[in-house]
Design a protein around this motif. Structure first.
Motif, mmCIF file in Angstrom:
data_model
loop_
_atom_site.group_PDB
_atom_site.id
_atom_site.type_symbol
_atom_site.label_atom_id
_atom_site.label_comp_id
_atom_site.label_asym_id
_atom_site.label_seq_id
_atom_site.Cartn_x
_atom_site.Cartn_y
_atom_site.Cartn_z
ATOM 1 N N ARG A 1 0.829 -1.199 0.000
ATOM 2 C CA ARG A 1 0.000 0.000 0.000
ATOM 3 C C ARG A 1 0.871 1.261 0.000
ATOM 4 O O ARG A 1 0.546 2.239 -0.654
ATOM 5 N N MET A 2 1.981 1.216 0.744
ATOM 6 C CA MET A 2 2.873 2.376 0.814
ATOM 7 C C MET A 2 3.647 2.588 -0.488
ATOM 8 O O MET A 2 4.063 3.701 -0.780
ATOM 9 N N ALA A 3 3.844 1.520 -1.259
ATOM 10 C CA ALA A 3 4.621 1.607 -2.494
ATOM 11 C C ALA A 3 3.806 2.100 -3.679
ATOM 12 O O ALA A 3 4.368 2.380 -4.740
ATOM 13 N N ARG A 4 2.506 2.229 -3.523
ATOM 14 C CA ARG A 4 1.666 2.702 -4.637
ATOM 15 C C ARG A 4 2.092 4.096 -5.069
ATOM 16 O O ARG A 4 2.296 4.987 -4.254
ATOM 17 N N GLY A 5 2.233 4.242 -6.369
ATOM 18 C CA GLY A 5 2.573 5.541 -6.933
ATOM 19 C C GLY A 5 4.019 5.961 -6.729
ATOM 20 O O GLY A 5 4.357 7.113 -6.944
ATOM 21 N N GLN A 6 4.873 5.050 -6.335
ATOM 22 C CA GLN A 6 6.279 5.384 -6.096
ATOM 23 C C GLN A 6 7.172 5.039 -7.281
ATOM 24 O O GLN A 6 8.369 5.255 -7.218
ATOM 25 N N ASP A 7 6.648 4.461 -8.321
ATOM 26 C CA ASP A 7 7.389 4.101 -9.531
ATOM 27 C C ASP A 7 8.597 3.215 -9.235
ATOM 28 O O ASP A 7 9.679 3.401 -9.793
ATOM 29 N N GLY A 8 8.436 2.280 -8.340
ATOM 30 C CA GLY A 8 9.502 1.316 -8.065
ATOM 31 C C GLY A 8 10.612 1.820 -7.169
ATOM 32 O O GLY A 8 11.592 1.114 -6.950
ATOM 33 N N VAL A 9 10.484 3.024 -6.623
ATOM 34 C CA VAL A 9 11.504 3.573 -5.720
ATOM 35 C C VAL A 9 10.910 3.609 -4.319
ATOM 36 O O VAL A 9 9.835 4.164 -4.106
ATOM 37 N N ALA A 10 11.612 3.018 -3.373
ATOM 38 C CA ALA A 10 11.117 2.976 -1.999
ATOM 39 C C ALA A 10 11.213 4.360 -1.369
ATOM 40 O O ALA A 10 12.241 5.020 -1.432
ATOM 41 N N SER A 11 10.116 4.774 -0.762
ATOM 42 C CA SER A 11 10.114 6.058 -0.050
ATOM 43 C C SER A 11 10.849 5.902 1.276
ATOM 44 O O SER A 11 11.122 4.784 1.735
ATOM 45 N N ASP A 12 11.152 7.022 1.904
ATOM 46 C CA ASP A 12 11.802 6.976 3.211
ATOM 47 C C ASP A 12 10.926 6.265 4.231
ATOM 48 O O ASP A 12 11.418 5.521 5.079
ATOM 49 N N GLU A 13 9.612 6.477 4.143
ATOM 50 C CA GLU A 13 8.700 5.831 5.084
ATOM 51 C C GLU A 13 8.640 4.321 4.860
ATOM 52 O O GLU A 13 8.540 3.561 5.816
ATOM 53 N N LEU A 14 8.691 3.893 3.617
ATOM 54 C CA LEU A 14 8.706 2.461 3.333
ATOM 55 C C LEU A 14 9.978 1.826 3.887
ATOM 56 O O LEU A 14 9.944 0.744 4.477
ATOM 57 N N CYS A 15 11.096 2.517 3.719
ATOM 58 C CA CYS A 15 12.359 2.018 4.293
ATOM 59 C C CYS A 15 12.271 1.957 5.814
ATOM 60 O O CYS A 15 12.754 1.014 6.440
ATOM 61 N N LEU A 16 11.618 2.947 6.411
ATOM 62 C CA LEU A 16 11.442 2.967 7.858
ATOM 63 C C LEU A 16 10.561 1.804 8.313
ATOM 64 O O LEU A 16 10.827 1.186 9.352
ATOM 65 N N LEU A 17 9.526 1.482 7.536
ATOM 66 C CA LEU A 17 8.680 0.325 7.854
ATOM 67 C C LEU A 17 9.496 -0.958 7.829
ATOM 68 O O LEU A 17 9.356 -1.811 8.713
ATOM 69 N N VAL A 18 10.351 -1.110 6.839
ATOM 70 C CA VAL A 18 11.196 -2.298 6.758
ATOM 71 C C VAL A 18 12.110 -2.380 7.978
ATOM 72 O O VAL A 18 12.292 -3.448 8.571
ATOM 73 N N VAL A 19 12.658 -1.240 8.396
ATOM 74 C CA VAL A 19 13.512 -1.214 9.591
ATOM 75 C C VAL A 19 12.708 -1.611 10.822
ATOM 76 O O VAL A 19 13.151 -2.437 11.628
ATOM 77 N N LEU A 20 11.506 -1.041 10.982
ATOM 78 C CA LEU A 20 10.674 -1.374 12.136
ATOM 79 C C LEU A 20 10.299 -2.852 12.144
ATOM 80 O O LEU A 20 10.255 -3.487 13.192
ATOM 81 N N ASN A 21 10.020 -3.386 10.972
ATOM 82 C CA ASN A 21 9.623 -4.790 10.871
ATOM 83 C C ASN A 21 10.798 -5.720 11.142
ATOM 84 O O ASN A 21 10.653 -6.758 11.775
ATOM 85 N N THR A 22 11.982 -5.336 10.681
ATOM 86 C CA THR A 22 13.154 -6.190 10.827
ATOM 87 C C THR A 22 13.712 -6.151 12.240
ATOM 88 O O THR A 22 14.080 -7.179 12.802
ATOM 89 N N ALA A 23 13.768 -4.970 12.835
ATOM 90 C CA ALA A 23 14.361 -4.810 14.168
ATOM 91 C C ALA A 23 13.265 -4.613 15.208
ATOM 92 O O ALA A 23 13.334 -3.722 16.034
#
Length: 192
Positions: A116-138
């Motif tokens: 849902r966060m990646a919609r409209g990003q044209d294949g480039v991860a936003s800072d918030e998406l990267c932050l979600l990955v960090v929160l999910n991983t750690a």
């Protein structure tokens, strides 16, 4: 990854043949396979238990209350993602499942939120998406269910006696991850 595992197996057999220890290699392979099945079966019981607990929490509304408790913090960390209620719900449920140490239950929710966060990003991860990955991983874990199940399967007398160490390690990892993500986000904005 498949090439790595295949390479290790081939090297093991090659060294076994060269050193004349093929019987030992074969015995170790069979013993390892047996141990893996035993570990999987013992972990399956514990994971089923905690997945059942999570389902009960979902049905009685406790997980929704836990997710609501995290919304103010998540809205501060992920302001753009939290404008969409479905994305906010998925992120909140992901964080709640991670708190309970249920990575297997958290992963589909994290994937849903990331899509849902990646919609409209044209294949480039936003800072918030990267932050979600960090929160999910750690993730911060209040109840390390998966680790406790591995410890129980290995014969630990008190599988949950690692809880204080897990709390400390998870707080430190989330703090380090959030700090790194924020620094890298600022750095990437300066470069752009």
């Amino acid at each position: 990854m498949a090439a790595l595992w295949t390479g290790m197996v081939v090297l093991s057999f090659a060294f076994g043949l060269v050193n004349g220890k093929m019987d030992a290699v074969s015995a170790a392979a069979l013993e390892g396979a047996s141990s893996a099945i035993q570990l999987c079966l013992s972990m399956a019981g514990v994971l089923c238990l905690w997945s059942g607990v999570m389902e009960i929490m979902n049905r009685c509304g406790m997980s929704a209350k836990l997710a609501r408790a995290f919304r103010p913090l998540l809205q501060r960390l992920l302001p753009n993602a939290c404008r969409d209620d479905a994305t906010l719900s998925a992120v909140s449920a992901n964080v709640s499942a991670n708190l309970l140490g249920l990575g297997n239950a958290a992963t589909p929710l994290g994937i849903q939120a990331a899509r849902r966060m990646a919609r409209g990003q044209d294949g480039v991860a936003s800072d918030e998406l990267c932050l979600l990955v960090v929160l999910n991983t750690a993730s911060i874990q209040l109840i390390p269910a998966t680790i406790a199940s591995v410890r129980a399967a290995a014969g630990a007398a008190s599988p949950f006696d690692i809880v204080p160490a897990v709390w400390l390690a998870s707080v430190l990892s989330v703090t380090a991850g959030l700090t790194a993500a924020k620094i890298l986000a600022r750095f990437s904005r300066r470069i752009s």
